[in-house]
Scaffold this active site. Structure first.
Site, mmCIF file in Angstrom:
data_model
loop_
_atom_site.group_PDB
_atom_site.id
_atom_site.type_symbol
_atom_site.label_atom_id
_atom_site.label_comp_id
_atom_site.label_asym_id
_atom_site.label_seq_id
_atom_site.Cartn_x
_atom_site.Cartn_y
_atom_site.Cartn_z
ATOM 1 C CG HIS A 140 -1.631 1.273 1.491
ATOM 2 N ND1 HIS A 140 -2.499 1.896 0.634
ATOM 3 C CD2 HIS A 140 -1.501 2.091 2.568
ATOM 4 C CE1 HIS A 140 -2.892 3.043 1.175
ATOM 5 N NE2 HIS A 140 -2.291 3.184 2.347
ATOM 6 C CG HIS B 164 1.003 6.915 4.162
ATOM 7 N ND1 HIS B 164 1.321 6.131 3.098
ATOM 8 C CD2 HIS B 164 -0.258 6.559 4.526
ATOM 9 C CE1 HIS B 164 0.299 5.338 2.804
ATOM 10 N NE2 HIS B 164 -0.670 5.567 3.671
ATOM 11 C CD GLU C 127 -3.598 5.572 11.368
ATOM 12 O OE1 GLU C 127 -3.261 5.891 10.211
ATOM 13 O OE2 GLU C 127 -4.767 5.291 11.686
ATOM 14 C CG ASP C 128 -1.570 1.292 10.422
ATOM 15 O OD1 ASP C 128 -2.333 1.776 11.282
ATOM 16 O OD2 ASP C 128 -1.835 1.260 9.213
ATOM 17 C CG ASP D 261 -3.910 6.755 2.642
ATOM 18 O OD1 ASP D 261 -3.459 5.594 2.536
ATOM 19 O OD2 ASP D 261 -4.666 7.124 3.555
ATOM 20 C CG ASP E 46 -24.871 17.820 -23.628
ATOM 21 O OD1 ASP E 46 -25.703 17.076 -23.070
ATOM 22 O OD2 ASP E 46 -24.604 18.952 -23.231
#
Ligand code: MN
Length: 714
Positions: free
Chosen positions: A48, A72, A76-77, A139, A259
């Site tokens: 990712h 990134h 956090e993870d 992301d 259109d």
């Protein structure tokens, strides 16, 4: 998945000086840190961040952004700390990763995604560095591309959030391509049937029409060449989502939306745009109401282009956009956007120039690092967004405090707030709130608004509520002020101020308690000297008092005999009694308003009278009134002056002479304050109108005994 060397090559293709070593280290770092974590797709998790970095290379972002993209999700993870990233990859990368991590935390806090607009603003305000936002969008784009791996119920939520928050955000910063892709994926997820049937219709038309787009491009190209215009022409079918949106907005069926093809003519300069437009309109029938000139009047986000609809080649309704290459660049790839101009400002602001420079620099990749580093987003930096404990977002002006927040939630919450928890910790009420703070207001029924608060609140609502409360509780203040005044007056004459003395004179002032006397003095209804003379009836007055008192009997009786109804005021309710308020003494010539009082008819105030604040919340009581033409000939009005005279023999006489010379009639006079060198008076003067009083004021100002004079409005 992008391999390590592929990513490095991509970056180097537009930035030959990129720090290859750092890129390699970041790639390996992300891989190690995410370790065995898996995505819903079953891929290793680190695929990712690698793909996100890949998307960022499409934006041709600087090396720090690519590295931050790789890292990134590590804070956090995984067990990674910002400190660690700072040591390994430097301050700048660490700051960007920190920004992205904070956004992720904010996302989790916000339970109420209905407030999409506020949430978008919060994200913009939080992303001090544009790179933070670009990584967030990359992301989200990758997460959307892999959405089909998620559980169905999760998919709908993410798709909706993307439509509400991220697609508009991409549009706002001018990234059309990202916006369209996000929308298409979300649309297919949320409205699968509509999406599939539109795609099927498009396919059908494409087969039937034998692929019209290239044919029409060819014809338009020829039209331009024949007229000597150098142009690049592109064409496309509109996206299923934009067709669907049109069907919704116009309540039209697919067949009515002819259109579905749009063409773009790009030329060198503005003049050529209009030449190209001329060619198009002279060759093809224009469809009414489809012409828009955003070149002469750009859209608020800076978008420039000419739009028109015509019955084009092959007898098909098409949409044509005409613009310069530069306009096209800004519209498609540009970070052109809303922050370019604050609301109401014209287009070519400093920030707009900045966007162009940014584009150029990103394009040439000369020294993007330095440039981006110094470029902070200045969007919504006059606002701050905070969460309620339930996850609702409240937008407030910058420098707001928990008290402002409390009043923004509800007046009753503000009135009773005793404290606040900010992000779970008790903080002082004067604490300045920061973006993303979660604020829990602590209340107590026993609490009341405090005048102290007025010093630090910034919102109008909080200020008004505090003042409203204070006004209602002014008596306490009057008592305090009155007591101080009396103490001063008595002390100045070396006389004792005792409760016993005051109790004895209660009837003199229709007072029921000593506090009543204090309050009356504090409010200015009676003077300290009135009380002193009552308590010490035989007290020998000072020389000044003697002069004033000797003048009082010579005041002529007021000429006005309550003939108020004869005064010509426009806008009154017929038959309703009217009186002039004693606070501001309105005169013909003043701008006035009427307030419908309870039981006493209409009170006339000057438009700037402070007493009007009382009625701010009761618009139904306000009357629009104005003086009639004859008002100033209709007799006499009382104006009140505040005058400061030098404390010397004859000054009062000189003062009344000046007033008399200008045909003013002093109807009342009170000393409100005095010092060794000056005394201050409130003087009521009967005059014809505002001009008459203004003349008297001017004459008084010229007098050497008058050190200060103005109208008294309170
Ligand atoms: Mn991510």
């Amino acid at each position: 998945m992008l391999r390590q060397y592929e990513l490095v090559d991509l970056v180097k293709s537009y930035d030959p000086d990129a720090d290859e070593d750092a890129l390699n280290r970041a790639y390996v770092f992300a891989m190690k840190k995410h370790g065995a974590q898996l995505r819903a797709s079953g891929d290793p998790y680190y695929s990712h961040p690698v793909e996100v970095a890949g998307i960022l290379t499409k934006f041709k972002l600087d090396c720090s952004s690519i590295i931050a993209g790789l890292l990134h999700d590590t804070v956090e993870d995984t067990d990674t700390s910002i400190e660690e990233i700072k040591n390994l990859f430097g301050e700048q990368v660490a700051q960007i990763v920190d920004g992205v991590t904070k956004l992720a935390m904010i996302e989790q806090k916000s339970a109420n995604k209905k407030q999409a607009e506020n949430f978008r603003k919060l994200l913009l305000a939080m992303s001090e560095d544009i790179r933070v936002l670009l990584i967030k969008l990359a992301d989200r784009l990758h997460n959307m591309r892999t959405l089909h791996f998620c559980a169905p119920e999760k998919r709908a939520r993410i798709a909706k959030e993307t439509l509400d928050i991220y697609a508009p955000l991409a549009e706002r910063i001018g990234m059309q391509e990202v916006k369209s892709e996000l929308e298409e994926i979300a649309f297919a997820e949320l409205h699968k049937e509509a999406h599939d049937s539109i795609v099927a219709r498009l396919n059908f038309l494409r087969e039937q029409g034998n692929n019209l787009v290239p044919k029409i491009i060819q014809r338009l190209q020829k039209d331009m060449e024949e007229n000597g215009i150098k142009a690049t022409i592109t064409g496309r079918e509109k996206t299923p989502y934009s067709i669907w949106r049109k069907m919704q907005q116009k309540n039209a069926t697919f067949e009515q939306l002819c259109d579905i093809m749009a063409f773009r003519i790009c030329v060198d300069d503005v003049t050529t745009c209009y030449q190209a437009l001329g060619v198009v309109h002279s060759k093809y029938h224009m469809v009414p109401r489809r012409f828009k000139d955003y070149i002469s009047t750009p859209k608020p986000n800076g978008y420039k282009s000419i739009h028109t609809g015509v019955i084009g080649p092959e007898n098909t309704r098409i949409e044509i956009q005409i613009r310069t290459y530069e306009m096209h660049e800004v519209a498609e790839k540009g970070v052109a956007a809303h922050w370019a101009y604050k609301q109401g400002e014209r287009v070519v602001g400093r920030n707009f120039k900045w966007i162009r420079e940014l584009l150029e620099i990103l394009e040439q990749a000369s020294n993007p690092e330095e440039f981006l580093e110094n470029t902070k987003l200045e969007m919504y930096n006059d606002q701050v967004f905070c969460f309620t404990p339930k996850g609702d977002l409240i937008g407030l002006p910058i420098n707001s405090t928990p008290v402002d927040f409390a009043y923004a939630v509800h007046s009753s919450v503000g009135d009773t707030c005793v404290g606040a928890k900010i992000n779970g910790e008790i903080r002082p009420l004067r604490t300045v709130l920061q973006n993303g703070d979660q604020v829990e207001v602590l209340t107590s029924k026993a609490q009341h608004p405090s005048t102290e608060w007025e010093r630090f609140v910034v919102t109008g609502k909080a200020k008004a509520a505090i003042r409203r409360y204070v006004r209602a509780h002014k008596r306490e203040q009057f008592i305090e002020m009155g007591q101080q005044t009396l103490e001063r007056t008595f002390k100045g004459e070396n006389l004792e101020l005792s409760d016993k003395g005051l109790v004895n004179v209660l009837p003199n002032f229709e007072a029921e308690s000593i506090d009543d006397i204090y309050a009356k003095v504090g409010e200015g209804l009676i003077s300290g000297w009135d009380v002193l003379r009552a308590v010490y009836p035989g007290y020998k007055q000072s020389k000044l008092e003697k002069v004033v008192n000797s003048l009082k009997p010579v005041f002529k009786k007021s000429l006005r005999k309550n003939k108020k109804e004869e005064l010509k005021i426009n806008g009154l309710i017929p038959g309703m009694a009217v009186h002039f308020s004693g606070c501001c003494h309105p005169l013909p010539g003043d701008r006035i308003v009427g307030i419908v009082t309870t039981g006493k008819g209409v009170a006339v105030h000057t438009i700037d009278c402070k007493q009007l604040e009382k009625y701010a919340d009761e618009p139904e009581r306000w009357l629009d009134i104005s003086w009639g033409d004859e008002a100033s000939q209709e007799g006499v009005h009382t104006g009140r002056l505040k005058v400061m005279l030098t404390n010397e023999p004859g000054s009062l006489g000189e003062f009344s002479n000046v007033v008399a010379r200008y045909n003013g009639n002093i109807s009342n006079l009170n000393i409100v304050n005095r010092t060794i060198s000056y005394f201050e008076l409130l003087v009521d003067i009967e005059v014809k109108d505002l001009k008459h009083l203004t003349d008297i004021i001017a004459a008084l100002r010229a007098s050497k005994v008058v050190s200060y004079v103005s109208r008294a409005n309170q």
